[in-house]
Design a protein around this motif. Structure first.
Motif, mmCIF file in Angstrom:
data_model
loop_
_atom_site.group_PDB
_atom_site.id
_atom_site.type_symbol
_atom_site.label_atom_id
_atom_site.label_comp_id
_atom_site.label_asym_id
_atom_site.label_seq_id
_atom_site.Cartn_x
_atom_site.Cartn_y
_atom_site.Cartn_z
ATOM 1 N N LEU A 66 14.126 13.391 20.016
ATOM 2 C CA LEU A 66 13.846 12.113 19.390
ATOM 3 C C LEU A 66 12.391 11.699 19.523
ATOM 4 O O LEU A 66 11.948 10.761 18.863
ATOM 5 N N VAL A 67 11.626 12.367 20.397
ATOM 6 C CA VAL A 67 10.211 12.042 20.511
ATOM 7 C C VAL A 67 9.480 12.303 19.201
ATOM 8 O O VAL A 67 8.445 11.700 18.923
ATOM 9 N N VAL A 68 10.019 13.185 18.355
ATOM 10 C CA VAL A 68 9.360 13.484 17.078
ATOM 11 C C VAL A 68 9.289 12.239 16.200
ATOM 12 O O VAL A 68 8.372 12.086 15.404
ATOM 13 N N THR A 69 10.262 11.335 16.341
ATOM 14 C CA THR A 69 10.258 10.129 15.514
ATOM 15 C C THR A 69 9.845 8.886 16.295
ATOM 16 O O THR A 69 10.000 7.773 15.801
ATOM 17 N N PHE A 70 9.330 9.046 17.512
ATOM 18 C CA PHE A 70 8.893 7.878 18.276
ATOM 19 C C PHE A 70 7.795 7.144 17.503
ATOM 20 O O PHE A 70 6.875 7.784 16.986
ATOM 21 N N PRO A 71 7.868 5.803 17.416
ATOM 22 C CA PRO A 71 6.899 5.064 16.568
ATOM 23 C C PRO A 71 5.539 4.885 17.226
ATOM 24 O O PRO A 71 5.010 3.780 17.325
ATOM 25 N N TYR A 72 4.936 6.003 17.683
ATOM 26 C CA TYR A 72 3.635 5.886 18.321
ATOM 27 C C TYR A 72 2.570 5.461 17.332
ATOM 28 O O TYR A 72 1.641 4.744 17.690
ATOM 29 N N SER A 73 2.654 5.886 16.084
ATOM 30 C CA SER A 73 1.735 5.339 15.080
ATOM 31 C C SER A 73 2.250 4.017 14.533
ATOM 32 O O SER A 73 1.464 3.167 14.096
ATOM 33 N N GLY A 74 3.581 3.815 14.555
ATOM 34 C CA GLY A 74 4.149 2.556 14.077
ATOM 35 C C GLY A 74 3.747 1.369 14.926
ATOM 36 O O GLY A 74 3.658 0.242 14.434
ATOM 37 N N ILE A 75 3.496 1.587 16.218
ATOM 38 C CA ILE A 75 3.098 0.498 17.101
ATOM 39 C C ILE A 75 1.804 -0.139 16.592
ATOM 40 O O ILE A 75 1.678 -1.360 16.512
ATOM 41 N N LEU A 76 0.840 0.694 16.219
ATOM 42 C CA LEU A 76 -0.432 0.183 15.702
ATOM 43 C C LEU A 76 -0.306 -0.255 14.246
ATOM 44 O O LEU A 76 -0.949 -1.214 13.821
ATOM 45 N N THR A 77 0.541 0.437 13.482
ATOM 46 C CA THR A 77 0.713 0.081 12.079
ATOM 47 C C THR A 77 1.334 -1.302 11.934
ATOM 48 O O THR A 77 0.973 -2.064 11.032
ATOM 49 N N ALA A 78 2.270 -1.644 12.814
ATOM 50 C CA ALA A 78 2.873 -2.979 12.768
ATOM 51 C C ALA A 78 1.820 -4.050 12.993
ATOM 52 O O ALA A 78 1.854 -5.121 12.369
ATOM 53 N N ILE A 79 0.871 -3.782 13.877
ATOM 54 C CA ILE A 79 -0.208 -4.748 14.122
ATOM 55 C C ILE A 79 -1.100 -4.857 12.894
ATOM 56 O O ILE A 79 -1.469 -5.958 12.469
ATOM 57 N N GLU A 80 -1.430 -3.724 12.275
ATOM 58 C CA GLU A 80 -2.275 -3.739 11.076
ATOM 59 C C GLU A 80 -1.588 -4.470 9.925
ATOM 60 O O GLU A 80 -2.250 -5.111 9.104
ATOM 61 N N SER A 81 -0.249 -4.394 9.847
ATOM 62 C CA SER A 81 0.501 -4.956 8.721
ATOM 63 C C SER A 81 1.179 -6.273 9.077
ATOM 64 O O SER A 81 2.100 -6.693 8.392
ATOM 65 N N ARG A 82 0.723 -6.935 10.131
ATOM 66 C CA ARG A 82 1.452 -8.094 10.641
ATOM 67 C C ARG A 82 1.513 -9.247 9.652
ATOM 68 O O ARG A 82 2.427 -10.063 9.709
ATOM 69 N N HIS A 83 0.559 -9.356 8.726
ATOM 70 C CA HIS A 83 0.568 -10.457 7.777
ATOM 71 C C HIS A 83 1.597 -10.256 6.665
ATOM 72 O O HIS A 83 1.887 -11.199 5.929
ATOM 73 N N ASP A 84 2.138 -9.060 6.539
ATOM 74 C CA ASP A 84 3.140 -8.784 5.504
ATOM 75 C C ASP A 84 4.159 -7.791 6.050
ATOM 76 O O ASP A 84 4.571 -6.858 5.363
ATOM 77 N N LEU A 85 4.577 -8.011 7.295
ATOM 78 C CA LEU A 85 5.388 -7.025 7.988
ATOM 79 C C LEU A 85 6.787 -6.896 7.394
ATOM 80 O O LEU A 85 7.353 -5.802 7.345
ATOM 81 N N GLY A 86 7.365 -7.997 6.934
ATOM 82 C CA GLY A 86 8.698 -7.926 6.328
ATOM 83 C C GLY A 86 8.713 -7.066 5.083
ATOM 84 O O GLY A 86 9.608 -6.226 4.897
ATOM 85 N N ASN A 87 7.723 -7.265 4.219
ATOM 86 C CA ASN A 87 7.641 -6.473 3.007
ATOM 87 C C ASN A 87 7.362 -5.012 3.326
ATOM 88 O O ASN A 87 7.927 -4.096 2.708
ATOM 89 N N PHE A 88 6.488 -4.772 4.316
ATOM 90 C CA PHE A 88 6.206 -3.397 4.732
ATOM 91 C C PHE A 88 7.476 -2.720 5.244
ATOM 92 O O PHE A 88 7.741 -1.550 4.933
ATOM 93 N N THR A 89 8.281 -3.424 6.018
ATOM 94 C CA THR A 89 9.517 -2.855 6.551
ATOM 95 C C THR A 89 10.474 -2.471 5.440
ATOM 96 O O THR A 89 11.110 -1.400 5.488
#
Length: 241
Positions: A162-185
């Motif tokens: 499951l480490v292959v899908t760990f959100p290690y890039s998602g952690i930073l991406t969520a911060i970058e997309s925080r102003h429109d996170l619902g739509n991004f999700t």
């Protein structure tokens, strides 16, 4: 050391690309590219099995928890991000306690879940993203990416495949997309079916070598993404008189 540098480079490339793209639809598509997953598969002995499919569904929990806590409950994005990681780790840990499940039944189950989730999501919007968040300095972002890579390697000790899908890039991406996170999700959940295609092709071909499995996975991912994004545009294109 080589694994850490490669993972850090993949995370940095993904997050940088996401931060440079304004339309949420294409930002989510870039995030769904299996770049970090490819690095992990190349640099570890992890085999593609049903665990990675379950890991993609755990990403739903990560982004869902982060988006709800930040957008609806007013949590700071860092606190919401941390809660999303905890939700992913708890769900993934529960998956690792299960015996290795057959690939095909799990594939049918996760595809059924994907259909159900996409049917329940609110309509997608392609409105312009909100104001761009302040960009951290290059050294700060590089250090954060390196920390994410270290976390990925540490998580691999008890998350197994499951480490292959760990959100290690998602952690930073969520911060970058925080102003429109619902739509991004919403857009990410729709694109996640391409990750199912990536792992399915890799699972079928991996007995012929790791490189062949990754090449087959990328081909399946790109074909799935093309069908997902180009067909609606072709349907809307005006027919010649």
């Amino acid at each position: 050391m080589l694994r850490l540098l490669a993972a850090g480079a993949a995370v940095t490339l993904t997050v940088w690309a996401v931060s440079m793209i304004r339309p949420v639809r294409w930002r989510a598509l870039v995030y769904s590219l299996p770049l970090p997953m490819t690095v992990v598969l190349l640099t570890t002995g992890v085999r593609v099995d049903s665990g990675q499919l379950l890991g993609v569904t755990a990403l739903y929990a990560f982004f869902g928890v982060t988006a709800v806590l930040h957008a609806r409950c007013g949590w700071h994005i860092l606190a919401a991000d941390a809660a999303g990681v905890i939700a992913y780790l708890l769900l993934s840990r529960a998956f690792t306690l299960l015996p290795v499940l057959p690939f095909v039944p799990v594939l049918i189950a996760v595809c059924t879940l994907w259909l159900a989730v996409t049917a329940m999501l609110p309509p997608r919007t392609d409105r312009p993203a909100g104001p761009a968040p302040p960009r951290p300095r290059a050294l700060v972002k590089l250090g954060t990416a390196a920390s994410g890579a270290l976390l990925m390697v540490g998580a691999g000790r008890f998350l197994k495949g499951l480490v292959v899908t760990f959100p290690y890039s998602g952690i930073l991406t969520a911060i970058e997309s925080r102003h429109d996170l619902g739509n991004f999700t919403r857009h990410f959940v729709r694109n996640s079916v391409c990750l199912f295609a990536f792992f399915t092709a890799g699972h079928l071909v991996q007995d012929h070598g790791r490189a062949a499995a990754i090449a087959a996975g990328w081909l399946a991912h790109l074909l799935c993404a093309a069908g997902l994004h180009l067909r609606p545009r072709l349907r809307r294109a005006p027919r010649p008189a």
